[in-house]
Design a protein around this motif. Structure first.
Motif, mmCIF file in Angstrom:
data_model
loop_
_atom_site.group_PDB
_atom_site.id
_atom_site.type_symbol
_atom_site.label_atom_id
_atom_site.label_comp_id
_atom_site.label_asym_id
_atom_site.label_seq_id
_atom_site.Cartn_x
_atom_site.Cartn_y
_atom_site.Cartn_z
ATOM 1 N N ALA A 1 1.211 -1.751 0.159
ATOM 2 C CA ALA A 1 0.065 0.375 0.163
ATOM 3 C C ALA A 1 0.982 1.458 -0.181
ATOM 4 N N LYS A 2 2.046 1.221 0.542
ATOM 5 C CA LYS A 2 3.137 2.546 1.285
ATOM 6 C C LYS A 2 3.342 2.276 -0.439
ATOM 7 N N SER A 3 3.512 1.672 -1.088
ATOM 8 C CA SER A 3 5.408 1.787 -1.649
ATOM 9 C C SER A 3 4.134 1.895 -3.265
ATOM 10 N N GLY A 4 3.289 1.618 -3.313
ATOM 11 C CA GLY A 4 2.691 0.626 -4.967
ATOM 12 C C GLY A 4 3.806 -0.229 -5.112
ATOM 13 N N LEU A 5 4.218 -1.074 -4.695
ATOM 14 C CA LEU A 5 4.988 -1.933 -5.471
ATOM 15 C C LEU A 5 4.620 -3.953 -5.139
ATOM 16 N N SER A 6 4.188 -4.337 -5.969
ATOM 17 C CA SER A 6 4.289 -5.927 -5.166
ATOM 18 C C SER A 6 5.029 -5.935 -4.409
ATOM 19 N N GLY A 7 4.940 -7.024 -3.876
ATOM 20 C CA GLY A 7 6.565 -7.268 -2.552
ATOM 21 C C GLY A 7 7.297 -7.655 -3.282
ATOM 22 N N VAL A 8 7.134 -8.761 -4.382
ATOM 23 C CA VAL A 8 8.376 -9.016 -4.611
ATOM 24 C C VAL A 8 9.836 -7.519 -5.539
ATOM 25 N N GLU A 9 9.100 -6.684 -5.869
ATOM 26 C CA GLU A 9 9.957 -5.708 -5.883
ATOM 27 C C GLU A 9 10.158 -4.977 -5.387
ATOM 28 N N LEU A 10 9.852 -4.931 -3.733
ATOM 29 C CA LEU A 10 9.579 -4.106 -2.774
ATOM 30 C C LEU A 10 11.759 -4.801 -2.111
ATOM 31 N N VAL A 11 10.856 -5.660 -1.904
ATOM 32 C CA VAL A 11 12.256 -6.812 -1.405
ATOM 33 C C VAL A 11 13.816 -6.919 -1.932
ATOM 34 N N LEU A 12 12.964 -6.496 -3.464
ATOM 35 C CA LEU A 12 14.796 -7.054 -4.046
ATOM 36 C C LEU A 12 15.282 -5.567 -4.357
ATOM 37 N N THR A 13 14.505 -4.569 -4.519
ATOM 38 C CA THR A 13 14.984 -3.241 -4.825
ATOM 39 C C THR A 13 14.655 -2.288 -3.739
ATOM 40 N N ARG A 14 14.700 -2.240 -2.281
ATOM 41 C CA ARG A 14 14.670 -1.220 -1.372
ATOM 42 C C ARG A 14 15.015 -2.529 -0.437
ATOM 43 N N LEU A 15 16.108 -1.174 0.441
ATOM 44 C CA LEU A 15 17.044 -1.468 1.396
ATOM 45 C C LEU A 15 15.981 -1.646 2.471
ATOM 46 N N HIS A 16 16.229 -2.111 3.923
ATOM 47 C CA HIS A 16 15.646 -2.562 4.672
ATOM 48 C C HIS A 16 14.015 -2.770 4.580
ATOM 49 N N ALA A 17 13.543 -3.382 3.125
ATOM 50 C CA ALA A 17 11.735 -4.187 3.438
ATOM 51 C C ALA A 17 12.592 -5.091 3.716
ATOM 52 N N GLY A 18 11.345 -6.002 4.367
ATOM 53 C CA GLY A 18 11.337 -7.397 3.499
ATOM 54 C C GLY A 18 10.144 -8.041 5.191
ATOM 55 N N GLY A 19 10.323 -9.062 5.903
ATOM 56 C CA GLY A 19 8.515 -9.564 6.185
ATOM 57 C C GLY A 19 9.908 -9.626 8.131
ATOM 58 N N LYS A 20 10.529 -9.628 8.159
ATOM 59 C CA LYS A 20 11.487 -9.270 9.625
ATOM 60 C C LYS A 20 11.900 -8.794 10.026
ATOM 61 N N PHE A 21 10.773 -7.432 10.547
ATOM 62 C CA PHE A 21 11.124 -6.083 11.322
ATOM 63 C C PHE A 21 10.098 -6.040 12.307
ATOM 64 N N GLY A 22 9.257 -7.371 12.648
ATOM 65 C CA GLY A 22 8.874 -7.405 14.298
ATOM 66 C C GLY A 22 7.557 -7.467 13.803
#
Length: 680
Positions: A85-106
């Motif tokens: 929602a926030k970035s407008g990117l797919s989850g795949v593109e978000l975690v592979l092109t943005r630093l500190h993005a993923g499902g492991k931050f709590g």
């Protein structure tokens, strides 16, 4: 005329997105040699392993292709493909092109994870000619490709195919399976010449992880040599199997494999989902350890956090070592006949001899000293591991079913301690004999008789008056005395030549026998400990400060090795009247007043006024031994580099050449003086 140097906002550089990774790859992958290339693989396979740890993946396959690319396939849930929602990117593109993005931050994605920082996969993407990802999820097959982190489409196989920029995830088919497949071709331009993936390191990584996650099967397909070879790693026995694998070949086991499992809670400061720091956030830790002792001498202790190997150990290893040492020492003390009355307890070195151990902790949001995760730095885990291990080892030594086995191990530890001490005494005897034969010692030195260095102590004693009592109080076998007349030279301001011409300093250097400055040789020092024994008054504090500064400037290794101490003689002697008089020694005015009040509350009469020692020379031999020289009852303060820096700063302030800082300090500190206590 000197040209003006301009520096403005236009000279500042702002690196956006993955550009920072390409600019400074070593910051994100540890190095740019072969270890960095191995780390790329580690980051990708760790993401798949996190799916296995969470119970969603059972098989992870790694393929090393002949063209140098690496492929990792898993049967986990697949990277989320929905739009963020926030970035407008797919989850795949978000975690592979943005630093500190993923499902492991709590969030709820993972309970524990090895890929903590969220830069791993995106860093690999940034440093790759080509990066392909296939996600099987919700009945569909999704695909996406990148060139140096930029999304797009290649019109053919391999990294040299024509590339067109294009954002978005493509649906390429339907499937009943789930999982993620990643294949990447690293860009050699970001690495040193000759750097390459180490196949043996890949094999070791997969094998180790298979031990740590017994529910997952790892497969390695190696096509780099032309023919395809395949290895399968699956160890249902987990850490017990790993201990068997790591133990030296041909070595006989002294004990069975001891499995230690447990959990605990610790607290740390952490940010919530809004980025606000919270204090004492509760964390839950799971501990799993396997260990055994063998007949050999080698020690092997491997450490892991959330399946990630910590080459340099960290806080979990420190907790393990402290617990094992304490539990084994206490068990030896409880077992009659193991230690002789005057024998020292074994050290950690003795306890670890012949041990093979694997330490694995699972914790949320672990902290490491670097992105490469070589050392765990989460402070609270030390106490958790210590408690779990100490309970299990103690129970193992006391349980009637394992008590006989444990006693064999305890005997091995005691034997190792005796061998170590015998070897050290032989070396120390030879070293000490050479030092004594090299030059005549100062006449005022009251030396000890021991030929070994480790147990010996040299007391630097303030004044000849204290020397008399100390001489009668000491244990002549291992305690030596060197009296100092007055205050030594302030070496903070003096030159080296003036320092060595000072008679007291020259005596100290000669007696220690290890030299000074750059030529100082800690191995040649004639005593195991140096203890500064000065009066508990202002002059005594000044003498200690001067001596600490001397050691810090010209014999610093003594402090670095933890072998310089300050004795802590008492200030007061509190005595009660009556049929069963008591004697108590206190070290401060407040402590004395508290002790007097405590005794009077208990109905005892205290002799008043309470006598105060004006110096070490006022104590008789028994008092000096009991309070200051007896290792069993004395209090000594180990001098650290922080103490040395404080001493140097105090001398510079109070005795340095700059007057203004001293004047300012005197003015600021005037209010601290008790006017009524001044004798005028």
């Amino acid at each position: 005329m000197t040209a003006e140097i301009l520096y403005g906002a236009d000279d500042l550089t702002h690196l956006e997105g993955l550009e920072a990774v390409r600019k400074r790859p070593g910051m994100y992958i540890g190095s740019t040699d072969s270890r960095g290339i191995n780390h790329l693989f580690t980051e990708i396979v760790d993401n798949s392993t996190d799916e296995g740890v969470a119970g969603h993946a059972t098989r992870i396959a790694v393929t090393l292709h002949a063209d140098g690319s690496v492929q990792v396939d898993d049967d986990g849930r697949g990277i989320p493909t929905g739009v963020h929602a926030k970035s407008g990117l797919s989850g795949v593109e978000l975690v592979l092109t943005r630093l500190h993005a993923g499902g492991k931050f709590g969030g709820s994605g993972y309970k524990t994870s090895g890929g903590l920082h969220g830069v791993g996969a995106s860093a690999v993407n940034a440093l790759s000619h080509r990066f392909d990802v296939t996600v099987r999820r919700e009945g569909k097959t999704h695909e996406m490709s990148f060139a140096h982190g930029v999304p797009g489409v290649f019109d053919g196989p391999g990294p040299k195919a024509a590339f067109t920029r294009q954002s978005g995830l493509r649906v390429t088919g339907r499937t009943k399976r789930t999982g993620t497949s990643i294949r990447y071709w690293h860009d050699a331009r970001y690495f040193e010449n000759g750097a390459a993936l180490d196949v043996e390191a890949v094999r070791t990584k997969l094998r180790n992880t298979a031990f740590l996650v017994p529910g997952v099967t790892y497969v390695l397909r190696d096509a780099t040599g032309g023919a395809i070879s395949e290895e399968v790693f699956h160890y249902p026995g987990g850490l017990a199997d790993m201990v068997d694998f790591l133990a030296p070949s041909g070595e006989k086991a002294v004990s069975g494999t001891l499995l230690v499992t447990g959990d605990g809670v610790y607290h740390e400061n952490a940010a919530d989902e809004n980025g606000v720091m919270r204090s004492k956030v509760e964390r839950h830790a799971e501990v799993e350890i396997a260990l055994r002792w063998g007949t050999g001498y080698e020690r092997t202790v491997e450490c892991f956090t959330n399946t990630i190997r910590n080459v340099h150990g960290g806080t979990h290893r420190r907790g393990f070592e402290r617990a094992v040492l304490k539990a084994v020492q206490e068990a030896i003390g409880r077992t009659r006949g193991l230690l002789k009355p005057k024998e020292d307890p074994p050290t950690l070195e003795d306890v670890l001899e012949g041990m093979t151990a694997v330490i694995h902790v699972r914790i949320p949001e672990p902290q490491f000293t670097s992105q490469t995760k070589d050392e765990l730095s989460t402070a609270g885990i030390t106490k958790v591991v210590l408690g779990v291990v100490e309970r299990h080892v103690k129970a193992w030594t006391e349980d009637r079913r394992t008590k006989a086995e444990a006693k064999v191990v305890l005997q091995k530890v005691v034997d190792a301690s005796r061998v170590r001490l015998t070897q050290k005494q032989q070396k120390d005897a030879a070293r000490r004999k050479t030092a004594l034969e090299g030059a005549a010692m100062p006449a005022k030195l009251v030396d000890c008789r021991t030929t070994g260095v480790s147990r010996s102590e040299l007391f630097l004693v303030e004044g000849d008056s204290a020397l008399g009592s100390a001489r009668m109080a000491r244990v002549s076998e291992y305690q030596a005395l060197l009296p100092l007349r007055g205050k030594i030279l302030n070496v903070q301001k003096a030159s080296l030549a003036d320092t060595l011409r000072n008679a007291e300093i020259a005596s100290i250097v000669q007696v220690l026998g290890a030299g000074t400055g750059r030529t100082f040789d800690l191995a040649a020092m004639r005593y195991g400990r140096v203890i500064l024994m000065a009066d508990a008054d202002v002059d005594g504090s000044h003498i200690r400060t001067l001596l600490i500064t001397l050691f810090a400037k010209y014999m610093r290794p003594v402090i670095e090795d933890g072998r310089l101490y300050a004795a802590m003689p008492p200030l007061h002697k509190v005595v009660t009247k009556g049929r069963n008089p008591e004697t108590h020694f206190t070290f401060t005015q407040r402590e004395m007043e508290r002790k007097v009040a405590q005794l009077e509350k208990a109905g005892k009469t205290v002799v008043k006024p309470v006598p105060r020692f004006k110096g070490l020379g006022e104590m008789d031999a028994d008092e000096l031994w009991e309070t200051t020289m007896n290792p069993a009852t004395r209090s000594v303060r180990r001098i650290t580099l922080d103490d040395a820096e404080a001493a140097e700063a105090a001398l510079e302030l109070l005795m340095g050449e700059k007057v203004e800082p001293r004047r300012a300090w005197l003015v600021e500190s005037a209010a601290r003086v008790d006017q009524s206590a001044i004798d005028v």
